[in-house]
Design a protein around this motif. Structure first.
Motif, short mmCIF file in Angstrom:
data_model
loop_
_atom_site.label_atom_id
_atom_site.label_comp_id
_atom_site.label_asym_id
_atom_site.label_seq_id
_atom_site.Cartn_x
_atom_site.Cartn_y
_atom_site.Cartn_z
N VAL A 188 15.44 23.12 -11.33
CA VAL A 188 14.11 22.83 -11.87
C VAL A 188 13.47 21.72 -11.04
N PRO A 189 12.15 21.69 -11.00
CA PRO A 189 11.49 20.60 -10.27
C PRO A 189 11.79 19.25 -10.92
N MET A 190 11.95 18.23 -10.08
CA MET A 190 12.17 16.88 -10.59
C MET A 190 11.13 15.94 -10.01
N LEU A 191 10.65 15.05 -10.85
CA LEU A 191 9.81 13.94 -10.41
C LEU A 191 10.64 12.70 -10.66
N VAL A 192 10.94 11.97 -9.61
CA VAL A 192 11.86 10.83 -9.68
C VAL A 192 11.13 9.57 -9.23
N PHE A 193 11.20 8.54 -10.05
CA PHE A 193 10.64 7.24 -9.69
C PHE A 193 11.77 6.25 -9.51
N ALA A 194 11.72 5.51 -8.42
CA ALA A 194 12.72 4.48 -8.14
C ALA A 194 11.99 3.20 -7.76
N GLY A 195 12.50 2.08 -8.23
CA GLY A 195 11.89 0.80 -7.90
C GLY A 195 12.42 0.27 -6.58
N THR B 74 20.03 0.01 -10.13
CA THR B 74 20.18 1.36 -9.58
C THR B 74 19.26 1.46 -8.35
N PRO B 75 19.77 1.07 -7.20
CA PRO B 75 18.96 1.05 -5.98
C PRO B 75 18.41 2.43 -5.61
N VAL B 76 17.39 2.41 -4.79
CA VAL B 76 16.73 3.64 -4.33
C VAL B 76 17.75 4.63 -3.77
N ALA B 77 18.79 4.16 -3.14
CA ALA B 77 19.80 5.05 -2.56
C ALA B 77 20.39 5.99 -3.61
N GLN B 78 20.49 5.54 -4.86
CA GLN B 78 21.00 6.42 -5.91
C GLN B 78 19.99 7.53 -6.21
N GLU C 250 17.88 8.77 -4.16
CA GLU C 250 17.87 9.67 -3.01
C GLU C 250 18.97 10.73 -3.10
N LEU C 251 20.03 10.45 -3.83
CA LEU C 251 21.09 11.44 -4.01
C LEU C 251 20.58 12.69 -4.72
N LEU C 252 19.53 12.55 -5.51
CA LEU C 252 18.99 13.70 -6.25
C LEU C 252 18.34 14.72 -5.32
N ARG C 253 18.07 14.34 -4.10
CA ARG C 253 17.47 15.29 -3.15
C ARG C 253 18.42 16.45 -2.83
N GLY C 254 19.68 16.34 -3.25
CA GLY C 254 20.63 17.41 -3.02
C GLY C 254 20.52 18.54 -4.04
N ALA C 255 19.62 18.41 -4.99
CA ALA C 255 19.45 19.45 -6.01
C ALA C 255 18.87 20.72 -5.40
N ALA C 256 19.13 21.84 -6.05
CA ALA C 256 18.63 23.12 -5.56
C ALA C 256 17.12 23.24 -5.71
N GLY C 257 16.56 22.60 -6.73
CA GLY C 257 15.12 22.66 -6.96
C GLY C 257 14.39 21.57 -6.20
N PRO C 258 13.05 21.64 -6.21
CA PRO C 258 12.27 20.63 -5.49
C PRO C 258 12.36 19.25 -6.15
N ALA D 191 22.40 7.66 -10.47
CA ALA D 191 22.70 9.03 -10.05
C ALA D 191 23.89 9.15 -9.11
N GLU D 192 24.80 8.19 -9.15
CA GLU D 192 25.96 8.27 -8.25
C GLU D 192 26.78 9.54 -8.47
N TRP D 193 26.79 10.04 -9.70
CA TRP D 193 27.54 11.27 -9.99
C TRP D 193 27.00 12.46 -9.19
N CYS D 194 25.77 12.35 -8.72
CA CYS D 194 25.16 13.44 -7.96
C CYS D 194 25.77 13.62 -6.58
N ALA D 195 26.54 12.65 -6.15
CA ALA D 195 27.15 12.73 -4.83
C ALA D 195 28.39 13.62 -4.82
#
Length: 95
Positions: free
Chosen positions: A21-28, A34-38, A40-48, A7-11
């Motif tokens: 839209v709501p997102m459910l995101v799983f990270a290992g 793709t480390p957890v930090a990527q 975490e970038l999705l938290r910038g979305a307008a939805g939950p 999700a680096e493009w999300c930065a």
């Protein structure tokens, strides 16, 4: 719903402004591809965003069949995790 997202493009500025839209995101937790930090970038979305970091999981832990030459951490209960992942995926989609 995303698993181990790249999700680096999300930065980029305004990259997620229209994602409402709501997102459910799983990270290992042990994902080196793709480390957890990527994720975490999705938290910038307008939805939950419900971000769940899976203890002991690597990048390929989300696959039902591991790629050749890839081994799972022996302490990670992959079968249990995958069963729970399927249940949570179905529950999220039904909301």
């Amino acid at each position: 719903m995303v698993f181990a997202p790249a999700a680096e493009w999300c930065a980029a500025p305004k990259a997620q402004d229209a994602v409402d839209v709501p997102m459910l995101v799983f990270a290992g937790e042990a994902d080196t591809v793709t480390p957890v930090a990527q994720a975490e970038l999705l938290r910038g979305a307008a939805g939950p965003v419900d971000l769940r970091v899976v203890p002991g999981a690597g990048h390929f832990s989300f696959m039902h069949a591991l790629p050749p030459g890839v081994a799972e951490d022996p302490g990670f209960d992959r079968e249990r995790f995958l069963a729970e992942l399927v249940e949570e995926t179905v529950e999220f989609v039904r909301r």
